[in-house]
Write a protein that holds these residues in place. Structure first.
Motif, PDB file in Angstrom:
ATOM      1  N   UNK B  78      23.225  20.614  18.255  1.00 17.98           N
ATOM      2  CA  UNK B  78      23.929  19.503  18.362  1.00 17.98           C
ATOM      3  C   UNK B  78      22.778  18.278  18.613  1.00 17.98           C
ATOM      4  N   UNK B  79      22.680  17.117  17.809  1.00 17.18           N
ATOM      5  CA  UNK B  79      21.720  16.156  18.051  1.00 17.18           C
ATOM      6  C   UNK B  79      22.297  14.776  18.337  1.00 17.18           C
ATOM      7  N   UNK B  90      21.330  19.796  21.962  1.00 17.95           N
ATOM      8  CA  UNK B  90      20.102  20.530  21.839  1.00 17.95           C
ATOM      9  C   UNK B  90      18.785  19.885  21.260  1.00 17.95           C
ATOM     10  N   UNK B  91      19.212  18.834  20.760  1.00 19.67           N
ATOM     11  CA  UNK B  91      18.154  17.752  20.246  1.00 19.67           C
ATOM     12  C   UNK B  91      18.258  16.448  20.563  1.00 19.67           C
ATOM     13  N   UNK B  92      17.402  15.794  21.518  1.00 17.21           N
ATOM     14  CA  UNK B  92      17.519  14.373  21.978  1.00 17.21           C
ATOM     15  C   UNK B  92      16.665  13.674  21.052  1.00 17.21           C
ATOM     16  N   UNK B  93      17.190  12.896  20.204  1.00 21.82           N
ATOM     17  CA  UNK B  93      16.448  12.240  18.988  1.00 21.82           C
ATOM     18  C   UNK B  93      16.050  10.939  19.303  1.00 21.82           C
ATOM     19  N   UNK B  94      14.951  10.657  18.589  1.00 20.45           N
ATOM     20  CA  UNK B  94      14.350   9.271  18.996  1.00 20.45           C
ATOM     21  C   UNK B  94      13.825   8.607  17.462  1.00 20.45           C
ATOM     22  N   UNK B  95      13.656   7.502  17.423  1.00 20.69           N
ATOM     23  CA  UNK B  95      13.286   6.709  16.507  1.00 20.69           C
ATOM     24  C   UNK B  95      12.156   7.285  15.631  1.00 20.69           C
ATOM     25  N   UNK B  96      12.332   7.481  14.412  1.00 22.57           N
ATOM     26  CA  UNK B  96      11.416   7.967  13.479  1.00 22.57           C
ATOM     27  C   UNK B  96      11.501   9.603  13.274  1.00 22.57           C
ATOM     28  N   UNK B  97      12.138  10.308  14.217  1.00 21.11           N
ATOM     29  CA  UNK B  97      12.167  11.844  14.155  1.00 21.11           C
ATOM     30  C   UNK B  97      12.783  11.981  12.875  1.00 21.11           C
ATOM     31  N   UNK B  98      12.485  13.345  12.319  1.00 22.27           N
ATOM     32  CA  UNK B  98      12.828  13.770  10.929  1.00 22.27           C
ATOM     33  C   UNK B  98      13.709  15.187  11.103  1.00 22.27           C
ATOM     34  N   UNK B  99      14.765  15.175  10.683  1.00 25.56           N
ATOM     35  CA  UNK B  99      15.635  16.531  10.809  1.00 25.56           C
ATOM     36  C   UNK B  99      15.476  17.088   9.390  1.00 25.56           C
ATOM     37  N   UNK B 100      15.129  18.447   9.040  1.00 24.17           N
ATOM     38  CA  UNK B 100      15.078  19.019   7.648  1.00 24.17           C
ATOM     39  C   UNK B 100      16.200  19.943   7.598  1.00 24.17           C
TER      40      UNK B 100
END
Lengths: 230, 230
Positions: B78-79, B90-100
């Protein structure tokens, strides 16, 4: 190509806009009368000229916006299958006929069975199937000269004969799905997939006991007048 | 790439499925709790493995299906944006992060203003804008640390800076439109288009007197738990 899928929430009807980016000529498939203002605004915002308003069939569940669109955008030609004998139409279309919108070819595939006016339209690798083939389903066959055996043949011969990757855009979906592919329907469609025999399909369809569509008494005569009052 | 737009009619919410055709890895953006069975079936029908369930923000109008999807499909991560501090993610995302997802790159663009957790996602020439940029509109700015000036900057700097042809897929539409482009919104968006000055936008947004979303008291705490009971 400009391509937009549009939705009428009240009747779960999909309308499609197809346009040539260069010439700005456009066609709309299955417009809904209550959404004509939205559709005209979208055409204006995109700077498009509506050449054709195309029906996949004479609908029983909603009234077409075709007539109203032609009133507002006077260059618009209304297209309905020839079997309808709808004298409000400008083009009575037959199997194999091609409509051109700029460089885009829209080919009519006569696919009767849900009704005797049902026509699917092919644009490149996209099929607009109206109520002939739905996502995980198909149109009912118990009114408007519907015929389950004919529907089976239409789907098997005209639609399932296309490449598996062909994208299918139906006339409705009631579960929030927007598209499918021929490959998926051949594999997963519970009514027709997995090489279901014709007899089983006909028995299934003939055994459905469905209520009549709520708006059939208004919609069918309304659509025979292209959505305009008599 | 496999791409599907999905709709929840009850809340007019769009969910998006993105998958790599070769590796069968998939991501879903903004799933809705009531549609989890539909979404799981679609993933199964397409033979996909759900790697990420991604939130564009902590929603106030519906409860996410992310937690339920992870319960059924245990590989799912979960993002949510890091500003949410949602410890169920599971993922605390920030500006510019990339998920593949296979070979597909999903890039996070932090676009606060509607809420302080709003994140748009870029995949090739597509932008998934959540409630930051809507078709002919934008998200409201009067709760969840919303800020009209910040929303203006997010849209102008992160979204309107993209090429005009960029396709925009929003988190909702209430008129049956399914997508737009950056060019169209720059030209036609009544709140932000046609180079509307920031002060005018802020005054407009601050002057809106909107009722609270019907489900905000259930949705925000529910989404802070990823849609699972506490």
């Amino acid at each position: 190509m400009i391509f937009r899928q549009l939705f009428d929430k009240d009747t779960s009807t999909y309308t499609y806009l197809i346009a040539d980016e260069k010439t700005k000529e456009a066609a709309i498939i299955d417009p809904v009368r209550e959404q004509v203002d939205r559709d005209v605004k979208l055409l204006e915002d995109l700077g498009l000229n509506l050449k054709y308003a195309i029906e996949t069939h004479i609908h029983a569940d909603h009234v077409t916006g075709g007539g109203s669109l032609r009133q507002v955008l006077s260059d618009t030609k209304l297209v309905v299958n020839a079997a309808s004998e709808a004298d409000c139409a400008d083009v009575l279309i037959n199997d194999g006929d091609v409509l051109k919108v700029g460089d885009i070819e829209i080919k009519a595939l006569y696919t009767p069975g849900h009704t005797n006016t049902c026509t699917s339209y092919q644009v490149d690798d996209m099929l607009f199937t109206g109520d002939t083939l739905l996502i995980g389903g198909c149109g009912r066959t118990d009114f408007q000269a519907g015929d389950a055996g004919q529907l089976y043949d239409s789907i098997q011969e005209k639609l399932f004969s296309q490449p598996d990757s062909t994208r299918v855009y139906p006339g409705h979906d009631y579960n929030g799905l927007t598209m499918t592919t021929i490959g998926e329907e051949k594999a997963n469609n519970p009514r027709l997939g997995n090489s279901k025999p014709k007899d089983d399909f006909v028995a299934l369809m003939d055994g459905l006991k469905l209520d009549m569509p709520k708006r059939i008494k208004e919609s069918v005569p309304g659509n025979m007048k292209c959505g305009l009052a008599a």
